[in-house]
Motif scaffolding. Structure first.
Motif, PDB file in Angstrom:
ATOM      1  N   UNK A   1       0.831  -1.333   0.068  1.00  0.00           N
ATOM      2  CA  UNK A   1       0.077  -0.156   0.130  1.00  0.00           C
ATOM      3  C   UNK A   1       0.766   1.354   0.008  1.00  0.00           C
ATOM      4  N   UNK A   2       1.823   1.286   0.599  1.00  0.00           N
ATOM      5  CA  UNK A   2       2.765   2.529   0.675  1.00  0.00           C
ATOM      6  C   UNK A   2       3.239   2.797  -0.939  1.00  0.00           C
ATOM      7  N   UNK A   3       3.823   1.636  -1.157  1.00  0.00           N
ATOM      8  CA  UNK A   3       4.294   1.769  -2.832  1.00  0.00           C
ATOM      9  C   UNK A   3       3.180   2.640  -3.707  1.00  0.00           C
ATOM     10  N   UNK A   4       2.052   2.211  -3.710  1.00  0.00           N
ATOM     11  CA  UNK A   4       0.992   2.763  -4.314  1.00  0.00           C
ATOM     12  C   UNK A   4       0.766   4.209  -3.862  1.00  0.00           C
ATOM     13  N   UNK A   5       0.949   4.369  -2.506  1.00  0.00           N
ATOM     14  CA  UNK A   5       0.834   5.831  -2.045  1.00  0.00           C
ATOM     15  C   UNK A   5       1.699   6.752  -2.428  1.00  0.00           C
ATOM     16  N   UNK A   6       3.061   6.434  -2.612  1.00  0.00           N
ATOM     17  CA  UNK A   6       4.172   6.878  -3.109  1.00  0.00           C
ATOM     18  C   UNK A   6       4.019   7.320  -4.633  1.00  0.00           C
ATOM     19  N   UNK A   7       3.664   6.308  -5.461  1.00  0.00           N
ATOM     20  CA  UNK A   7       3.214   6.607  -6.850  1.00  0.00           C
ATOM     21  C   UNK A   7       2.152   7.504  -7.000  1.00  0.00           C
ATOM     22  N   UNK A   8       1.215   7.275  -6.347  1.00  0.00           N
ATOM     23  CA  UNK A   8       0.142   8.478  -6.438  1.00  0.00           C
ATOM     24  C   UNK A   8       0.313   9.833  -6.110  1.00  0.00           C
ATOM     25  N   UNK A   9       1.003   9.760  -5.198  1.00  0.00           N
ATOM     26  CA  UNK A   9       1.821  11.175  -4.717  1.00  0.00           C
ATOM     27  C   UNK A   9       2.783  11.867  -5.800  1.00  0.00           C
ATOM     28  N   UNK A  10       3.512  10.968  -6.085  1.00  0.00           N
ATOM     29  CA  UNK A  10       4.554  11.353  -7.322  1.00  0.00           C
ATOM     30  C   UNK A  10       3.681  11.721  -8.742  1.00  0.00           C
ATOM     31  N   UNK A  11       2.510  11.019  -8.825  1.00  0.00           N
ATOM     32  CA  UNK A  11       1.719  11.167 -10.205  1.00  0.00           C
ATOM     33  C   UNK A  11       1.132  12.699  -9.904  1.00  0.00           C
ATOM     34  N   UNK A  12       0.682  12.980  -8.701  1.00  0.00           N
ATOM     35  CA  UNK A  12       0.029  14.355  -8.435  1.00  0.00           C
ATOM     36  C   UNK A  12       1.034  15.303  -8.547  1.00  0.00           C
ATOM     37  N   UNK A  13       1.987  15.178  -8.291  1.00  0.00           N
ATOM     38  CA  UNK A  13       3.138  16.119  -8.479  1.00  0.00           C
ATOM     39  C   UNK A  13       3.264  16.567  -9.880  1.00  0.00           C
ATOM     40  N   UNK A  14       3.643  15.152 -10.550  1.00  0.00           N
ATOM     41  CA  UNK A  14       3.552  15.456 -12.108  1.00  0.00           C
ATOM     42  C   UNK A  14       2.577  16.065 -12.718  1.00  0.00           C
ATOM     43  N   UNK A  15       1.210  15.806 -12.317  1.00  0.00           N
ATOM     44  CA  UNK A  15      -0.009  16.339 -12.869  1.00  0.00           C
ATOM     45  C   UNK A  15      -0.027  17.973 -12.629  1.00  0.00           C
ATOM     46  N   UNK A  16       0.323  18.382 -11.108  1.00  0.00           N
ATOM     47  CA  UNK A  16       0.404  19.880 -10.810  1.00  0.00           C
ATOM     48  C   UNK A  16       1.322  20.363 -12.008  1.00  0.00           C
ATOM     49  N   UNK A  17       2.672  19.959 -12.180  1.00  0.00           N
ATOM     50  CA  UNK A  17       3.538  20.519 -13.034  1.00  0.00           C
ATOM     51  C   UNK A  17       2.972  20.718 -14.619  1.00  0.00           C
ATOM     52  N   UNK A  18       2.297  19.538 -14.928  1.00  0.00           N
ATOM     53  CA  UNK A  18       1.789  19.482 -16.259  1.00  0.00           C
ATOM     54  C   UNK A  18       0.565  20.410 -16.597  1.00  0.00           C
ATOM     55  N   UNK A  19      -0.224  20.473 -15.346  1.00  0.00           N
ATOM     56  CA  UNK A  19      -1.479  21.640 -15.613  1.00  0.00           C
ATOM     57  C   UNK A  19      -0.795  23.001 -15.799  1.00  0.00           C
ATOM     58  N   UNK A  20       0.081  23.327 -14.870  1.00  0.00           N
ATOM     59  CA  UNK A  20       0.590  24.672 -14.958  1.00  0.00           C
ATOM     60  C   UNK A  20       1.487  24.916 -16.305  1.00  0.00           C
ATOM     61  N   UNK A  21       2.023  23.881 -17.144  1.00  0.00           N
ATOM     62  CA  UNK A  21       2.938  23.922 -18.271  1.00  0.00           C
ATOM     63  C   UNK A  21       2.010  23.920 -19.478  1.00  0.00           C
TER      64      UNK A  21
END
Length: 146
Positions: A121-141
């Motif tokens: 579960x922690x691995x999935x949480x980390x993956x989701x968190x890093x994806x969210x950071x990516x989405x944030x940057x993508x939306x702004x870009x």
């Protein structure tokens, strides 16, 4: 107005998180016991063939490359964190959307490779968190800029 708040808070949170993560990563070889996990003695490994060059690899090479890659990622994380913290200085520049998309892809790559750590579960949480950071940057870009 709301976009400005999301920008300041979002890049601030991403920046602080990423700088701290990068600094912690410098200690990963010790925290994850690279010396105990990756022995330096033993039988030679399969040779590494690069076009016309063949390099006889040893187990110590594996530990060395793991440490080199770890420190390189640590440096990149700290750099990304400072870029985020200084986003207000460069977001209006012509290169901002390209840099933001590059940063987003970097975070997506990091999220996708989390599976190499396992599927706890922690691995999935980390993956989701890093994806969210990516989405944030993508939306702004792609959406918000300029």
């Amino acid at each position: 107005m709301m976009v400005d708040i999301v920008r300041v808070v979002g890049f601030g949170v991403c920046g602080v998180f990423t700088v701290v993560l990068g600094l912690v990563h410098f200690a990963m070889p010790r925290l994850l016991d690279f010396d105990g996990a990756i022995p330096t003695d033993g039988e030679p490994l399969r040779p590494l063939s690069l076009l016309v060059v063949t390099y006889q690899t040893k187990q110590s090479d594996v530990r060395g490359i793991a440490q080199i890659m770890n420190h390189a990622v640590s440096y990149v994380l700290v750099t990304i964190g400072f870029l985020d913290l200084l986003a207000g200085e460069w977001l209006g520049e012509w290169f901002a959307p390209y840099l933001l998309v590059w940063l987003a892809v970097w975070w997506f790559l990091r999220a996708a490779t989390q599976r190499h750590m396992g599927s706890r579960p922690g691995d999935w949480l980390v993956a989701v968190g890093f994806t969210a950071i990516g989405v944030f940057h993508l939306v702004f870009g792609v959406v918000v800029w300029p």
